[in-house]
Design a protein around this motif. Structure first.
Motif, PDB file in Angstrom:
ATOM      1  N   ALA A   1       0.831  -1.210   0.000  1.00 48.97           N
ATOM      2  CA  ALA A   1       0.000   0.000   0.000  1.00 48.97           C
ATOM      3  C   ALA A   1       0.861   1.253   0.000  1.00 48.97           C
ATOM      4  O   ALA A   1       0.513   2.257  -0.628  1.00 48.97           O
ATOM      5  CB  ALA A   1      -0.926  -0.001   1.212  1.00 48.97           C
ATOM      6  N   GLY A   2       2.008   1.200   0.697  1.00 49.71           N
ATOM      7  CA  GLY A   2       2.922   2.343   0.690  1.00 49.71           C
ATOM      8  C   GLY A   2       3.482   2.627  -0.682  1.00 49.71           C
ATOM      9  O   GLY A   2       3.700   3.779  -1.064  1.00 49.71           O
ATOM     10  N   MET A   3       3.694   1.569  -1.466  1.00 46.77           N
ATOM     11  CA  MET A   3       4.179   1.755  -2.831  1.00 46.77           C
ATOM     12  C   MET A   3       3.110   2.390  -3.704  1.00 46.77           C
ATOM     13  O   MET A   3       3.416   3.236  -4.561  1.00 46.77           O
ATOM     14  CB  MET A   3       4.616   0.413  -3.423  1.00 46.77           C
ATOM     15  N   TYR A   4       1.842   1.977  -3.497  1.00 49.27           N
ATOM     16  CA  TYR A   4       0.777   2.484  -4.361  1.00 49.27           C
ATOM     17  C   TYR A   4       0.270   3.865  -3.925  1.00 49.27           C
ATOM     18  O   TYR A   4       0.130   4.777  -4.746  1.00 49.27           O
ATOM     19  CB  TYR A   4      -0.405   1.514  -4.387  1.00 49.27           C
ATOM     20  N   TYR A   5      -0.016   4.038  -2.649  1.00 47.47           N
ATOM     21  CA  TYR A   5      -0.623   5.296  -2.206  1.00 47.47           C
ATOM     22  C   TYR A   5       0.395   6.412  -1.959  1.00 47.47           C
ATOM     23  O   TYR A   5       0.039   7.597  -2.017  1.00 47.47           O
ATOM     24  CB  TYR A   5      -1.424   5.070  -0.928  1.00 47.47           C
ATOM     25  N   ALA A   6       1.661   6.050  -1.659  1.00 49.99           N
ATOM     26  CA  ALA A   6       2.666   7.075  -1.376  1.00 49.99           C
ATOM     27  C   ALA A   6       3.788   7.081  -2.406  1.00 49.99           C
ATOM     28  O   ALA A   6       4.698   7.911  -2.321  1.00 49.99           O
ATOM     29  CB  ALA A   6       3.254   6.864   0.016  1.00 49.99           C
ATOM     30  N   GLY A   7       3.760   6.147  -3.371  1.00 49.24           N
ATOM     31  CA  GLY A   7       4.786   6.123  -4.412  1.00 49.24           C
ATOM     32  C   GLY A   7       6.158   5.745  -3.896  1.00 49.24           C
ATOM     33  O   GLY A   7       7.174   6.129  -4.489  1.00 49.24           O
ATOM     34  N   LEU A   8       6.230   4.970  -2.816  1.00 47.28           N
ATOM     35  CA  LEU A   8       7.522   4.603  -2.256  1.00 47.28           C
ATOM     36  C   LEU A   8       8.216   3.546  -3.111  1.00 47.28           C
ATOM     37  O   LEU A   8       7.569   2.663  -3.677  1.00 47.28           O
ATOM     38  CB  LEU A   8       7.359   4.057  -0.832  1.00 47.28           C
ATOM     39  N   ARG A   9       9.527   3.641  -3.189  1.00 52.66           N
ATOM     40  CA  ARG A   9      10.306   2.548  -3.753  1.00 52.66           C
ATOM     41  C   ARG A   9      10.292   1.388  -2.753  1.00 52.66           C
ATOM     42  O   ARG A   9      10.225   1.615  -1.540  1.00 52.66           O
ATOM     43  CB  ARG A   9      11.745   2.989  -4.014  1.00 52.66           C
TER      44      ARG A   9
ATOM     45  N   PRO B  65       0.664  -7.671 -18.563  1.00 48.40           N
ATOM     46  CA  PRO B  65       1.737  -7.037 -17.775  1.00 48.40           C
ATOM     47  C   PRO B  65       1.232  -6.218 -16.592  1.00 48.40           C
ATOM     48  O   PRO B  65       2.040  -5.647 -15.861  1.00 48.40           O
ATOM     49  CB  PRO B  65       2.436  -6.121 -18.799  1.00 48.40           C
ATOM     50  N   LEU B  66      -0.072  -6.135 -16.398  1.00 48.06           N
ATOM     51  CA  LEU B  66      -0.636  -5.280 -15.351  1.00 48.06           C
ATOM     52  C   LEU B  66      -0.041  -5.601 -13.982  1.00 48.06           C
ATOM     53  O   LEU B  66      -0.178  -6.714 -13.482  1.00 48.06           O
ATOM     54  CB  LEU B  66      -2.154  -5.448 -15.310  1.00 48.06           C
ATOM     55  N   ALA B  67       0.629  -4.603 -13.382  1.00 44.48           N
ATOM     56  CA  ALA B  67       1.210  -4.752 -12.036  1.00 44.48           C
ATOM     57  C   ALA B  67       1.978  -6.063 -11.906  1.00 44.48           C
ATOM     58  O   ALA B  67       1.871  -6.758 -10.902  1.00 44.48           O
ATOM     59  CB  ALA B  67       0.119  -4.663 -10.979  1.00 44.48           C
ATOM     60  N   ALA B  68       2.785  -6.379 -12.913  1.00 45.72           N
ATOM     61  CA  ALA B  68       3.517  -7.645 -12.903  1.00 45.72           C
ATOM     62  C   ALA B  68       4.565  -7.695 -11.797  1.00 45.72           C
ATOM     63  O   ALA B  68       4.906  -8.768 -11.314  1.00 45.72           O
ATOM     64  CB  ALA B  68       4.184  -7.870 -14.261  1.00 45.72           C
ATOM     65  N   ARG B  69       5.061  -6.526 -11.387  1.00 46.31           N
ATOM     66  CA  ARG B  69       6.074  -6.455 -10.328  1.00 46.31           C
ATOM     67  C   ARG B  69       5.585  -5.515  -9.232  1.00 46.31           C
ATOM     68  O   ARG B  69       4.826  -4.575  -9.506  1.00 46.31           O
ATOM     69  CB  ARG B  69       7.394  -5.926 -10.876  1.00 46.31           C
ATOM     70  N   PRO B  70       6.044  -5.716  -8.008  1.00 49.37           N
ATOM     71  CA  PRO B  70       5.684  -4.757  -6.956  1.00 49.37           C
ATOM     72  C   PRO B  70       6.041  -3.318  -7.320  1.00 49.37           C
ATOM     73  O   PRO B  70       5.310  -2.382  -6.971  1.00 49.37           O
ATOM     74  CB  PRO B  70       6.489  -5.249  -5.748  1.00 49.37           C
ATOM     75  N   TYR B  71       7.174  -3.119  -8.026  1.00 47.59           N
ATOM     76  CA  TYR B  71       7.591  -1.767  -8.384  1.00 47.59           C
ATOM     77  C   TYR B  71       6.563  -1.074  -9.272  1.00 47.59           C
ATOM     78  O   TYR B  71       6.492   0.166  -9.312  1.00 47.59           O
ATOM     79  CB  TYR B  71       8.939  -1.799  -9.101  1.00 47.59           C
ATOM     80  N   ASP B  72       5.728  -1.857  -9.966  1.00 45.14           N
ATOM     81  CA  ASP B  72       4.703  -1.252 -10.813  1.00 45.14           C
ATOM     82  C   ASP B  72       3.653  -0.505 -10.002  1.00 45.14           C
ATOM     83  O   ASP B  72       2.930   0.337 -10.546  1.00 45.14           O
ATOM     84  CB  ASP B  72       4.033  -2.323 -11.672  1.00 45.14           C
ATOM     85  N   LEU B  73       3.565  -0.798  -8.708  1.00 49.21           N
ATOM     86  CA  LEU B  73       2.655  -0.032  -7.850  1.00 49.21           C
ATOM     87  C   LEU B  73       3.141   1.414  -7.722  1.00 49.21           C
ATOM     88  O   LEU B  73       2.337   2.352  -7.684  1.00 49.21           O
ATOM     89  CB  LEU B  73       2.563  -0.681  -6.473  1.00 49.21           C
ATOM     90  N   ARG B  74       4.444   1.600  -7.651  1.00 48.63           N
ATOM     91  CA  ARG B  74       4.989   2.962  -7.619  1.00 48.63           C
ATOM     92  C   ARG B  74       4.713   3.654  -8.954  1.00 48.63           C
ATOM     93  O   ARG B  74       4.320   4.830  -8.968  1.00 48.63           O
ATOM     94  CB  ARG B  74       6.494   2.915  -7.334  1.00 48.63           C
ATOM     95  N   HIS B  75       4.919   2.939 -10.059  1.00 46.73           N
ATOM     96  CA  HIS B  75       4.597   3.525 -11.365  1.00 46.73           C
ATOM     97  C   HIS B  75       3.124   3.943 -11.420  1.00 46.73           C
ATOM     98  O   HIS B  75       2.786   4.995 -11.966  1.00 46.73           O
ATOM     99  CB  HIS B  75       4.874   2.509 -12.475  1.00 46.73           C
TER     100      HIS B  75
END
Length: 431
Positions: free
Chosen positions: A242-250, A367-377
């Motif tokens: 959630a921190g990656m998606y809502y706050a854009g954290l790496r 490819p939708l959200a294939a990696r956790p990092y895609d939440l930051r994207h």
């Protein structure tokens, strides 16, 4: 005055014998001096006799204590590429995979493992490398140095590497050359007269990886269902994702967040002050012998911080996580069952499991959200499409505006239509 006596046949033989003995002594002396100079890395008048491979081992030894764990693995990777490019045509060459494994895991690490503990094929491969490596001063040959630069441009599969990867590898070459010049091992800079440009590759985010808010919430709910409930493997990581998606954290920033860095009010927006990252780099690269290094923020000077606002939905999730699991001994919000740092392999595996039943089959295969990092994207794309000023987005994300707009240009849905409507409105005012 007595007349000079001429040489007899016997005298000539004695002279020839003496000359042969002196010649042999001179040859021995030259060979011994050359051997000593090779060991020191220098020959007469500054000529270079040390091999690239021997010098690279020395360079890494000197460099190791000055660089971070992540940089160590990157330097290792670059030295492996340069060393392979600096191999001559010597018989008995091992296959490329064995060469790579031997150099990466046994040669270019500090302290170097005891060669007696290495598998036989690794020992033989490194012995071959020591024999086949070109002399260091071969770098002064424009053909050779261009071959090395070309090797740094490509990935192992022969395709062009990312521009940033090319820059990192080239910098290792530059630094090693400078070190050789400082020591007197090279009489000139082989790169000074070479015109060479990094092959720029476009690193734009694929809009197909970006999730919308409904999809993100479904995936977070799916994460909470992963693993046995009592062990809470998935529930422990809901707040991390959630921190990656809502706050854009790496990811490396998210795993390092501590409760003391957070403002989590009971209502409204909160915030987190980021100041550390926990990259997973492997035990062999860290001074502590642990898998994770403790580093500052990317692109910031040591001690630099970045304050990121937290939307109410994220604040609630983080508060629930603290109420349910508490914090690690050092205050980290996210930790494994033993209180340790969450490894990248752990959250990657959990994320892939969540995607299997958090997305419908057609999207699960995409490819939708294939990696956790895609939440930051997804986070940064959402903010930009919401009309947030790019400067503010860049500040929250820890990027430059230029990088932000270049990488997310394809993710700005409908921005052209919005711009057109604004231009039409302005023109209508003067019609």
């Amino acid at each position: 005055m007595k007349p000079r006596r001429g040489l007899t046949a016997g005298d000539g033989a004695d002279v020839r014998a003496l000359a042969d003995e002196l010649g042999a002594s001179l040859v021995r002396a030259v060979r011994e001096a050359a051997a000593e100079d090779f060991g020191r890395g220098r020959g007469g008048r500054g000529s270079i006799r040390v091999s690239w491979y021997a010098f690279a081992l020395e360079y890494l030894e000197a460099r190791w204590g000055q660089i971070a764990a992540k940089t160590r693995t990157e330097t290792n990777d670059a030295l492996c590429s340069i060393s392979v490019a600096m191999l001559g045509r010597t018989r008995g060459r091992p296959d490329d995979e064995l060469l790579r494994r031997a150099l990466r895991n046994w040669a270019f690490v500090v302290p170097r493992p005891d060669p007696r503990t290495a598998p036989t094929e690794v020992r033989l491969a490194l012995d071959w490398v020591a024999r086949a490596s070109r002399p260091l001063d071969d770098l002064l040959d424009p053909v050779v140095i261009r071959g090395v630069l070309q090797a740094l441009r490509l990935k192992r599969d022969g395709t062009v590497a990312a521009a940033e990867t090319q820059r990192r590898k080239r910098m290792t070459l530059v630094n090693s050359v400078r070190y050789a010049i400082e020591l007197g091992r090279l009489r000139a800079d082989p790169l000074a007269s070479i015109s060479w440009r990094i092959t720029e590759t476009v690193q734009q985010v694929d809009p197909r990886v970006v999730v919308n808010p409904v999809q993100a919430r479904n995936l977070l709910r799916a994460v909470s269902c992963i693993g046995v409930y009592e062990r809470a493997r998935g529930r422990r990581l809901v707040g991390l994702f959630a921190g990656m998606y809502y706050a854009g954290l790496r990811p490396t920033e998210a795993v390092a967040v501590t409760l003391a860095d957070c403002d989590l009010p009971t209502a409204g927006w909160g915030s987190v002050v980021l100041h550390a990252t926990r990259p997973s780099v492997g035990k062999k690269w860290t001074d502590s012998g642990r898998n994770h290094d403790l580093r500052g923020l990317k692109g910031r000077p040591p001690g630099g911080t970045r304050t990121v606002p937290l939307p109410p939905e994220l604040v609630s999730l983080w508060r629930d996580g603290v109420d349910t699991f508490g914090t690690a001994d050092d205050g980290r919000l996210f930790f494994n069952e033993k209180g340790g740092i969450v490894g990248s392999s752990t959250y990657d595996r959990t994320w892939h499991e969540a995607r299997e039943f958090g997305l419908p089959p057609n999207l699960g295969a995409s490819p939708l959200a294939a990696r956790p990092y895609d939440l930051r994207h997804s986070a940064l794309s959402t903010w930009l499409n919401a009309g947030v000023d790019p400067t503010e987005v860049a500040e929250r994300a820890g990027n430059s505006v230029e990088v932000l707009m270049t990488r997310y240009a394809k993710c700005l849905y409908g921005r052209q239509a919005l711009a057109n409507s604004r231009i039409d409105a302005l023109l209508d005012e003067y019609s």
